[in-house]
Design an enzyme around this catalytic site. Structure first.
Site, PDB file in Angstrom:
ATOM      1  N   GLN A 179      43.290  -9.504 -19.059  1.00  0.00           N
ATOM      2  CA  GLN A 179      42.921  -9.761 -17.666  1.00  0.00           C
ATOM      3  C   GLN A 179      42.255  -8.551 -17.002  1.00  0.00           C
ATOM      4  OE1 GLN A 179      46.500 -10.659 -15.571  1.00  0.00           O
ATOM      5  NE2 GLN A 179      46.175 -12.872 -15.648  1.00  0.00           N
ATOM      6  N   GLN A 223      29.374  -1.962 -18.953  1.00  0.00           N
ATOM      7  CA  GLN A 223      30.765  -1.507 -19.010  1.00  0.00           C
ATOM      8  C   GLN A 223      31.553  -2.346 -20.016  1.00  0.00           C
ATOM      9  OE1 GLN A 223      31.413   1.094 -17.300  1.00  0.00           O
ATOM     10  NE2 GLN A 223      33.621   1.312 -17.465  1.00  0.00           N
ATOM     11  N   GLU A 273       9.367  -8.329  -3.475  1.00  0.00           N
ATOM     12  CA  GLU A 273       9.414  -9.579  -2.690  1.00  0.00           C
ATOM     13  C   GLU A 273      10.401  -9.447  -1.516  1.00  0.00           C
ATOM     14  OE1 GLU A 273       7.047 -11.366  -3.082  1.00  0.00           O
ATOM     15  OE2 GLU A 273       7.593 -13.183  -1.992  1.00  0.00           O
ATOM     16  N   GLY A 274      10.509  -8.207  -1.019  1.00  0.00           N
ATOM     17  CA  GLY A 274      11.407  -7.921   0.115  1.00  0.00           C
ATOM     18  C   GLY A 274      12.689  -7.277  -0.370  1.00  0.00           C
ATOM     19  N   GLU A 290       0.858  -1.202   0.000  1.00  0.00           N
ATOM     20  CA  GLU A 290       0.000   0.000   0.000  1.00  0.00           C
ATOM     21  C   GLU A 290       0.884   1.239   0.000  1.00  0.00           C
ATOM     22  OE1 GLU A 290      -2.774  -0.153   3.217  1.00  0.00           O
ATOM     23  OE2 GLU A 290      -3.626  -2.056   2.505  1.00  0.00           O
ATOM     24  N   PRO A 291       0.285   2.397  -0.249  1.00  0.00           N
ATOM     25  CA  PRO A 291       1.115   3.608  -0.259  1.00  0.00           C
ATOM     26  C   PRO A 291       1.931   3.773   1.030  1.00  0.00           C
ATOM     27  CG  PRO A 291      -1.074   4.088  -1.117  1.00  0.00           C
ATOM     28  CD  PRO A 291      -1.103   2.667  -0.660  1.00  0.00           C
ATOM     29  N   ARG A 317      35.539  -8.310 -29.992  1.00  0.00           N
ATOM     30  CA  ARG A 317      35.924  -6.901 -29.973  1.00  0.00           C
ATOM     31  C   ARG A 317      37.440  -6.762 -29.758  1.00  0.00           C
ATOM     32  NH1 ARG A 317      34.383  -1.750 -31.418  1.00  0.00           N
ATOM     33  NH2 ARG A 317      35.057  -0.222 -29.882  1.00  0.00           N
ATOM     34  N   ARG A 357      10.945 -16.410  -2.558  1.00  0.00           N
ATOM     35  CA  ARG A 357      12.211 -15.679  -2.665  1.00  0.00           C
ATOM     36  C   ARG A 357      13.242 -16.476  -3.460  1.00  0.00           C
ATOM     37  NH1 ARG A 357      11.643 -12.758   3.241  1.00  0.00           N
ATOM     38  NH2 ARG A 357      10.406 -11.031   2.415  1.00  0.00           N
TER      39      ARG A 357
END
Ligand SMILES: Cc1cc2nc3c(=O)[nH]c(=O)nc-3n(C[C@H](O)[C@H](O)[C@H](O)COP(=O)(O)OP(=O)(O)OC[C@H]3O[C@@H](n4cnc5c(N)ncnc54)[C@H](O)[C@@H]3O)c2cc1C
Length: 566
Positions: free
Chosen positions: A281, A341, A368-369, A128-129, A270, A245
């Protein structure tokens, strides 16, 4: 429970459907239009078509009775496709949870049958709000309507916020306060006085519908009260946290891997500075490998928790669900951000998808928390374990992991044990100096618990892989040798994190007077934890080689001389 073959078939149909109906261009267009593809969600929920929700529903009610392990794999796959669509399907699952776990047999037969046979879409109306993390603060009321001294129905008033499927669901489970406390009710879309707002304009998961709901004098018959007894709502919601969860953890895992699985092939092609980025690395050991390690730590915890839930002998495993969610969603979001990135400027554009994945996966740290509520849940529970066992809980767990090290010296169990012992020492210091009066200390303990436990679980997973005893449906992307290297990498991170951040936080809470610092450092076994970092770069090299398909020579397992101080 599904057979392995049936599960593989479901996963395959899901992948094929996504390839056909939700290719990248379509996902990008829907995301840009901020549009929930309702017909796709309905198609996926249609029992004669994909019928994904059948997996969530017990066989006796017309479903396929998928186990927690099955549902984790399906959730991971859905998240790899699109987290908005996954959220929409998950909302039906979540919305029907109070029914699955709390309804009367007649209600279960009717409502779960409706979802199985008709593909009815549900929403779960709890927030709820003014009541988010603290659902106890909910203001929506359900007033009894009586006739001849008998309760015949309820009149519901209030509002709900950020409800997934809120604008498209056929039915909604609504948490409302009755005279006996919070209670779930089932409300049909279109009921007089039940309205929804326009969809929220969100940061991510823009393919899912999220709407506020208003309930103005909404009347429902008494048989819409889930379970038929008032005041059971919060208990019913709590009963499924371990399970739900784990599902959101799988969302974090799937989305994180979806991003890395774009960054990995990109970096193999790339060329910058005269060679592919995959050979550098400074790139792989920052942007790829550590994220693989954290995601796989999350996976290990998800799989172990799912197996334990499926055994059905240990209750709802809410704390374990919280650890799985915390680790996997934080790791998923970090992996997606690193993937932006990794793609440089391309990563920042819509076309390359990783920025969408990063926006999408962000919600898994909130719904969900929230991650902070997970830290609190984990910290509180394990703190109690520490007190109950007079400080031995994590020393004991460390000793079990040391036994595993004796049998499998290559899986990094010795390093995980260092993290667990250090955790026990931090908790004891916090107890002696009463430091959990600082909320910050308790929450940080929650984080270190998650890291240390995940390190132990990942080492256990690697040991099971060596023995060929992993769950028959377990993810098999990495072989035993690669898993062992990943486990050593994560174990080192966990041990350093627990000891270093622990020392800082405890000292910051005035828990260590200067003369006692050296003794405390020794109790944490800092020297052994630093020594255990030896071999880190070789292991990262090896995991990078595995990821890029260029394994040339077997890695030399770098096992550390653990100082077994207990
Ligand atoms: C896209 C989306 C979909 C959602 N879908 C659903 C749905 O289908 N059904 C449903 O019922 N809800 C849904 N939610 C709501 C979601 O579950 C809540 O947003 C979440 O539980 C957090 O509540 P809140 O937003 O009120 O934040 P708050 O609880 O106000 O928290 C704000 C911040 O304070 C922190 N915090 C809160 N309490 C404490 C404390 N005691 N100590 C320290 N820090 C604290 C939190 O971690 C967070 O960082 C959805 C939300 C979104 C954004």
């Amino acid at each position: 429970m599904l057979t392995k073959k049936a599960l593989q078939l479901s996963l395959k149909s899901l992948r094929e459907f996504a390839k056909k109906r939700l290719p990248d261009e379509e996902l990008i267009a829907l995301d840009e239009r901020d549009e929930c593809p309702v017909e796709i969600v309905r198609h996926m929920s249609n029992p004669d078509k994909l019928g994904i929700q059948l997996l969530f529903i017990p066989e006796e009610y017309g479903g396929m009775g998928g186990s927690t392990f099955d549902v984790y794999l399906i959730c991971e796959q859905m998240a790899r496709i699109d987290l908005g669509v996954a959220t929409s399907l998950f909302a039906t699952f979540l919305g029907s949870d109070p029914i699955t776990f709390g309804a009367t047999p007649e209600q279960k037969k009717y409502w779960l049958g409706k979802i199985a046979e008709e593909g009815a879409l549900f929403a779960y109306g709890a927030t709820e709000p003014d009541a988010g993390s603290d659902l106890g603060a909910l203001k929506t009321t359900a007033e009894r309507v009586e006739k001849d001294g008998r309760i015949v129905g309820y009149r519901i008033n209030g509002s709900k916020q950020w409800i997934s499927n809120g604008g498209i669901a056929d039915h909604c489970t609504i948490l409302a306060n009755t005279p006996a406390g919070p209670t779930w009710f089932i409300v049909d879309a279109g009921t007089k006085g039940f309205t929804h707002d326009k969809p929220e304009n969100k940061h991510g998961i823009r393919l899912s519908n999220t709407s506020a709901l208003a309930l103005n004098d909404v009347y429902v018959d008494a048989d819409r009260l889930v379970g038929g007894v008032e005041g059971q709502g919060l208990v019913q919601a709590q009963m499924v946290f371990g399970y739900t969860r784990v599902m959101v953890a799988a969302f974090g895992l799937g989305a994180g891997w979806a991003a890395l699985d774009r960054a990995i092939p990109y970096s193999a092609k790339r060329v910058q500075g005269g060679a592919p980025l995959s050979e550098k690395q400074g790139y792989t050991h920052k942007l790829i490998v550590p994220h693989v390690a954290r995601l796989e730590a999350g996976r290990a915890y998800i799989e172990e928790t799912a197996e334990r839930i499926d055994k059905g002998t240990e209750g709802s495993l809410n704390t374990e669900g919280a650890i799985a969610k915390y680790m996997s969603t934080e790791a998923g979001h970090a992996a997606a951000d690193a993937s932006i990135q990794a793609l440089g400027g391309y990563g920042y554009t819509h076309e390359y998808m990783v920025e969408k994945i990063s926006r999408d996966v962000r919600i898994t740290r909130i719904y969900e928390g929230t991650s902070e509520i997970m830290e609190m849940t984990i910290g509180r529970d394990r703190w109690q374990q520490h007190l109950k066992t007079r400080g031995q809980h994590y020393h004991e767990r460390a000793r079990q992991v040391e036994d595993m090290h004796a049998a499998h010296p290559e899986v990094g169990a010795d390093i995980a044990a260092l993290a667990l012992h250090a955790l026990a020492e931090l908790m004891e210091k916090a107890r002696i100096n009463k430091l959990t009066r600082h909320q910050h200390v308790l929450f940080r303990l929650g984080e270190w618990v998650a890291y240390a436990e995940c390190a132990a679980t990942l080492a256990r997973r690697a040991a099971l892989a060596v023995e060929g005893r992993l769950h028959e449906k377990a993810n098999d992307r990495f072989d035993a040798k690669a898993l062992a290297a990943i486990s050593r990498i994560f174990g080192r991170e966990a041990a350093i994190k627990v000891a270093h951040e622990g020392l800082r936080t405890i000292a910051g809470a005035d828990g260590v007077a200067a003369p006692g610092m050296t003794a405390f450092e020794q109790a944490l076994n800092l020297t052994a934890i630093f020594n255990a970092q030896s071999g880190l770069i070789a292991d990262m090299d090896y995991v990078a080689d595995v990821l890029y398909g260029r394994v040339r020579k077997p890695a030399t397992p770098e096992t550390t001389e653990t100082v077994l101080h207990r």
